[in-house]
Write a protein that holds these residues in place. Structure first.
Motif, PDB file in Angstrom:
ATOM      1  N   ARG A 120     -10.518   2.546  60.897  1.00 16.82           N
ATOM      2  CA  ARG A 120     -11.910   3.135  60.830  1.00 16.82           C
ATOM      3  C   ARG A 120     -12.656   2.949  59.772  1.00 16.82           C
ATOM      4  NH1 ARG A 120     -13.828   5.353  65.419  1.00 16.82           N
ATOM      5  NH2 ARG A 120     -12.727   4.504  67.221  1.00 16.82           N
ATOM      6  N   MET A 121     -12.031   3.458  58.466  1.00 16.82           N
ATOM      7  CA  MET A 121     -12.658   3.282  57.197  1.00 16.82           C
ATOM      8  C   MET A 121     -12.964   1.866  56.906  1.00 16.82           C
ATOM      9  SD  MET A 121     -10.205   5.543  55.083  1.00 16.82           S
ATOM     10  CE  MET A 121     -11.089   5.526  53.452  1.00 16.82           C
ATOM     11  N   ALA A 122     -12.307   0.856  57.329  1.00 22.51           N
ATOM     12  CA  ALA A 122     -13.070  -0.489  57.191  1.00 22.51           C
ATOM     13  C   ALA A 122     -14.256  -0.930  58.132  1.00 22.51           C
ATOM     14  CB  ALA A 122     -11.853  -1.464  57.443  1.00 22.51           C
ATOM     15  N   VAL A 123     -14.045  -0.264  59.416  1.00 22.41           N
ATOM     16  CA  VAL A 123     -15.161  -0.478  60.165  1.00 22.41           C
ATOM     17  C   VAL A 123     -16.584   0.065  59.632  1.00 22.41           C
ATOM     18  CG1 VAL A 123     -15.987   0.104  62.652  1.00 22.41           C
ATOM     19  CG2 VAL A 123     -13.790  -0.755  62.378  1.00 22.41           C
ATOM     20  N   ASN A 124     -16.319   1.483  59.113  1.00 26.83           N
ATOM     21  CA  ASN A 124     -17.504   1.990  58.511  1.00 26.83           C
ATOM     22  C   ASN A 124     -18.321   1.303  57.395  1.00 26.83           C
ATOM     23  OD1 ASN A 124     -17.518   4.127  60.424  1.00 26.83           O
ATOM     24  ND2 ASN A 124     -16.179   5.239  59.156  1.00 26.83           N
ATOM     25  N   THR A 125     -17.799   0.206  56.962  1.00 24.52           N
ATOM     26  CA  THR A 125     -18.421  -0.536  56.064  1.00 24.52           C
ATOM     27  C   THR A 125     -19.134  -1.554  56.446  1.00 24.52           C
ATOM     28  OG1 THR A 125     -16.634  -1.999  55.746  1.00 24.52           O
ATOM     29  CG2 THR A 125     -16.430  -0.199  54.517  1.00 24.52           C
ATOM     30  N   SER A 126     -19.042  -1.701  57.941  1.00 27.21           N
ATOM     31  CA  SER A 126     -19.784  -2.868  58.661  1.00 27.21           C
ATOM     32  C   SER A 126     -21.023  -2.329  59.435  1.00 27.21           C
ATOM     33  CB  SER A 126     -18.782  -3.494  59.527  1.00 27.21           C
ATOM     34  OG  SER A 126     -18.410  -2.712  60.778  1.00 27.21           O
ATOM     35  N   PRO A 127     -21.825  -3.081  60.020  1.00 29.48           N
ATOM     36  CA  PRO A 127     -22.942  -2.717  60.641  1.00 29.48           C
ATOM     37  C   PRO A 127     -22.747  -1.721  61.677  1.00 29.48           C
ATOM     38  CG  PRO A 127     -23.324  -5.231  60.387  1.00 29.48           C
ATOM     39  CD  PRO A 127     -21.670  -4.772  59.918  1.00 29.48           C
ATOM     40  N   GLU A 128     -23.590  -0.701  61.777  1.00 31.09           N
ATOM     41  CA  GLU A 128     -23.204   0.454  62.831  1.00 31.09           C
ATOM     42  C   GLU A 128     -24.450   0.678  63.746  1.00 31.09           C
ATOM     43  OE1 GLU A 128     -20.693   1.742  62.829  1.00 31.09           O
ATOM     44  OE2 GLU A 128     -19.654   1.240  61.194  1.00 31.09           O
ATOM     45  N   PRO A 129     -24.350   1.349  64.909  1.00 30.04           N
ATOM     46  CA  PRO A 129     -23.042   1.959  65.267  1.00 30.04           C
ATOM     47  C   PRO A 129     -22.240   1.245  66.180  1.00 30.04           C
ATOM     48  CG  PRO A 129     -25.028   2.568  66.698  1.00 30.04           C
ATOM     49  CD  PRO A 129     -25.532   1.643  65.556  1.00 30.04           C
TER      50      PRO A 129
END
Length: 212
Positions: A120-129
């Motif tokens: 999730r920490m890595a995912v939070n660096t990608s386009p959201e949401p």
């Protein structure tokens, strides 16, 4: 039959969503679909409590950065839940000691929690949401599917959970550098806001000055 496959699978699932695990097991037991579920997990107050917490997690888990805060809070809760469920399952079956089951469930939950939190920490660096929503939905469906499979085919479910855990740990290993880079960038931005300068450049020097 040994209860260890069910303990292992429930431990893996608890590391991802402990409330969903307790809720599913409790429902399976209360509806008579499984004799493996201890009475403690079927109590109405337990089912209502974990049901409410499950809904809270379903919302928090889909919001960027809130999911990481939620994961941090659950670093202790999820392994503890995995150990608790494992001990209860062992006590119900009598085929293995409560301590052995608690250690297996707790350690497996801790490992899968580390995979989830790190990913999730890595995912939070990608386009959201969208990435958070997709990840959270996939995790919830995966937990539901594997816990259901574990009730009827425990060894098959344990095999799938084992593969997913090993794969997740391998992926997490490769994501560590990305997570570290993200944390460094966030710390640098925080420092720049605090000082009003660009970190890494002499104070008062314009960013375009480096170009000559």
């Amino acid at each position: 039959m040994s209860v260890l496959p069910l303990v292992f699978t429930s431990g893996w699932a608890s590391g991802i969503n402990a409330y969903a695990v307790v809720l599913l097991l409790g429902v399976f037991g209360a509806t008579g679909l499984s004799d493996e579920v201890p009475q403690a997990l079927q109590r109405p107050e337990i089912l209502v409590t974990v049901g409410v917490l499950f809904l809270c997690e379903a919302v928090a888990d889909k919001i960027p950065y809130v999911d990481s805060v939620w994961d941090s809070v659950h670093t202790v809760i999820r392994p503890a839940a995995g150990a608790w469920v494992g001990a209860l399952l062992a006590g119900q079956s009598g085929s293995v000691s409560d301590l052995t089951a608690a250690v297996l469930g707790g350690s497996t939950a801790l490992a899968s929690h580390a995979v989830k939190a790190g990913t999730r920490m890595a995912v939070n660096t990608s386009p959201e949401p969208f990435s958070n929503i997709v990840m959270s939905t996939a995790e919830d469906l995966g937990v539901a599917g594997i816990v259901t499979l574990a009730i009827f085919h425990p060894w098959a479910a344990a095999s799938v959970a084992g593969v997913l855990l090993c794969t997740g740990l391998a992926v997490l290993f490769f994501l560590v550098s990305r997570i570290r880079g993200f944390l460094r960038r966030r710390a640098r931005r925080r420092e720049e806001r605090r000082t009003g300068t660009t970190v890494g450049r002499p104070p008062g020097r314009a960013p375009w000055a480096d170009g000559g």
